[in-house]
Enzyme design. Structure first.
Site, PDB file in Angstrom:
ATOM      1  CG  ASP A   1      -0.354  -0.093   2.527  1.00 34.71           C
ATOM      2  OD1 ASP A   1       0.891  -0.156   2.613  1.00 34.71           O
ATOM      3  OD2 ASP A   1      -1.096  -0.110   3.535  1.00 34.71           O
ATOM      4  CB  SER A   2       4.550   1.732  -0.087  1.00 31.08           C
ATOM      5  OG  SER A   2       4.786   0.573  -0.872  1.00 31.08           O
TER       6      SER A   2
ATOM      7  CG  ASP B   1       0.831  -4.178   2.112  1.00 32.94           C
ATOM      8  OD1 ASP B   1       1.240  -5.154   2.766  1.00 32.94           O
ATOM      9  OD2 ASP B   1       1.505  -3.145   1.928  1.00 32.94           O
TER      10      ASP B   1
ATOM     11  CE  LYS C   1       3.530  -5.933   3.944  1.00 32.09           C
ATOM     12  NZ  LYS C   1       3.025  -4.787   4.770  1.00 32.09           N
TER      13      LYS C   1
ATOM     14  CD  GLU D   1       0.744  -1.553   7.996  1.00 34.54           C
ATOM     15  OE1 GLU D   1       0.411  -0.763   8.909  1.00 34.54           O
ATOM     16  OE2 GLU D   1       1.163  -1.173   6.893  1.00 34.54           O
TER      17      GLU D   1
ATOM     18  CD  GLU E   1       8.064  -0.057   7.560  1.00 32.58           C
ATOM     19  OE1 GLU E   1       8.247   1.027   6.982  1.00 32.58           O
ATOM     20  OE2 GLU E   1       7.054  -0.763   7.391  1.00 32.58           O
TER      21      GLU E   1
END
Length: 265
Positions: free
Chosen positions: A44-45, A83, A113, A115, A183
């Site tokens: 999602d970057s 993501d 993925k 978070e 991270e």
């Protein structure tokens, strides 16, 4: 395609590092498909490096599915990890399952993925694994939570936060996560978590003792000259190469050198 989850585990067991790169479109995916990189992460970057937002928060699930489909078409033989974006899974267990299911069914992703480390995230990881959706967990600096974390800063610097991260990494692995991404954490914490888990760890700013590394493709290619965090190594300076090519094109158009004899019908 090999079962990359088993490959990750084998590489961890023999100490062979794992390589991941982000990818957001067909053209780059096609280039990366001809490389040895182990896995492509549709992160999602893309909200920041492709869409121009200041954070990843505006990215939607539909946008993530769109980009993941494009990457899958460009690199059908690569393991594609996608993501789940902000608020596509944090509201409820049911919504998280539906979002992950949509991602897998509609985009062709091989895994998702997620978070965070809340009880909901741990249970979602367990349920998705039971359903058959592989999950990579993401701890440390979790960009979707940047406002509660106080911005983009190193995590796990206090004894309490270190202990919690080690505990949560174990809990997520026990819930079924096939890997844990770390991270922006101190190198010794990355080492401690890696040694405490039976699954591989992937680092971005987590030091040299994790099981593998991931970087944002645009960052390692030097597309953004202003972005140079400590954890980043630039393997190219593509921005200057692109500018030079565009200036050459412009000059040849103005001077009527392009199109040339070989470019006309």
């Amino acid at each position: 395609m090999k079962n990359i989850i088993l490959e990750f585990t084998k590489k961890r067991e023999v100490g062979l590092p794992i390589s991941l790169l982000t990818c957001y479109d067909y053209s780059f995916a096609k280039i990366l498909s001809a490389t040895s990189v182990d896995c492509l992460l549709v992160g999602d970057s893309l909200g920041m490096v492709v869409q121009g937002h200041e954070t990843t928060l505006p990215v939607t699930l539909d946008e993530m599915i769109y980009h993941t489909k494009a990457v899958k078409r460009g690199a059908p033989g690569k393991f594609i990890l996608a993501d789940l974006p902000f608020l596509s899974y944090q509201v409820s267990l049911e919504e998280g399952i539906l979002s992950a299911g949509r991602m897998m069914k509609e985009s062709g992703a091989d895994a998702v993925k997620i978070e965070g480390d809340s009880d909901l995230i741990v249970e979602l990881t367990r349920r998705l694994t039971q359903i058959g959706i592989p999950v990579m967990s993401h701890l440390g600096l979790t960009p979707q939570s940047l406002h509660t974390l106080g911005g983009y800063r190193v995590q796990g610097k206090t004894p309490e936060s270190r202990d919690r991260m080690v505990f949560k990494a174990k809990e997520l692995a026990e819930a079924g996560a096939f890997s844990v991404l770390l991270e922006m954490v101190p190198e010794d914490l990355g080492k401690e978590i890696t040694e405490s888990l039976a699954v591989p760890t992937i680092g971005i700013g987590a030091g040299r003792h994790v099981s593998g590394q991931v970087l944002v493709l645009y960052d390692m290619l030097g597309m953004n000259e202003e972005f140079s965090p400590k954890f980043l190594k630039k393997y190219s300076y593509a921005s200057s190469i692109i500018r030079s090519a565009v200036e050459s094109y412009h000059k040849e158009v103005v001077e009527k050198q392009f199109p040339g004899e070989g470019n006309v019908f």
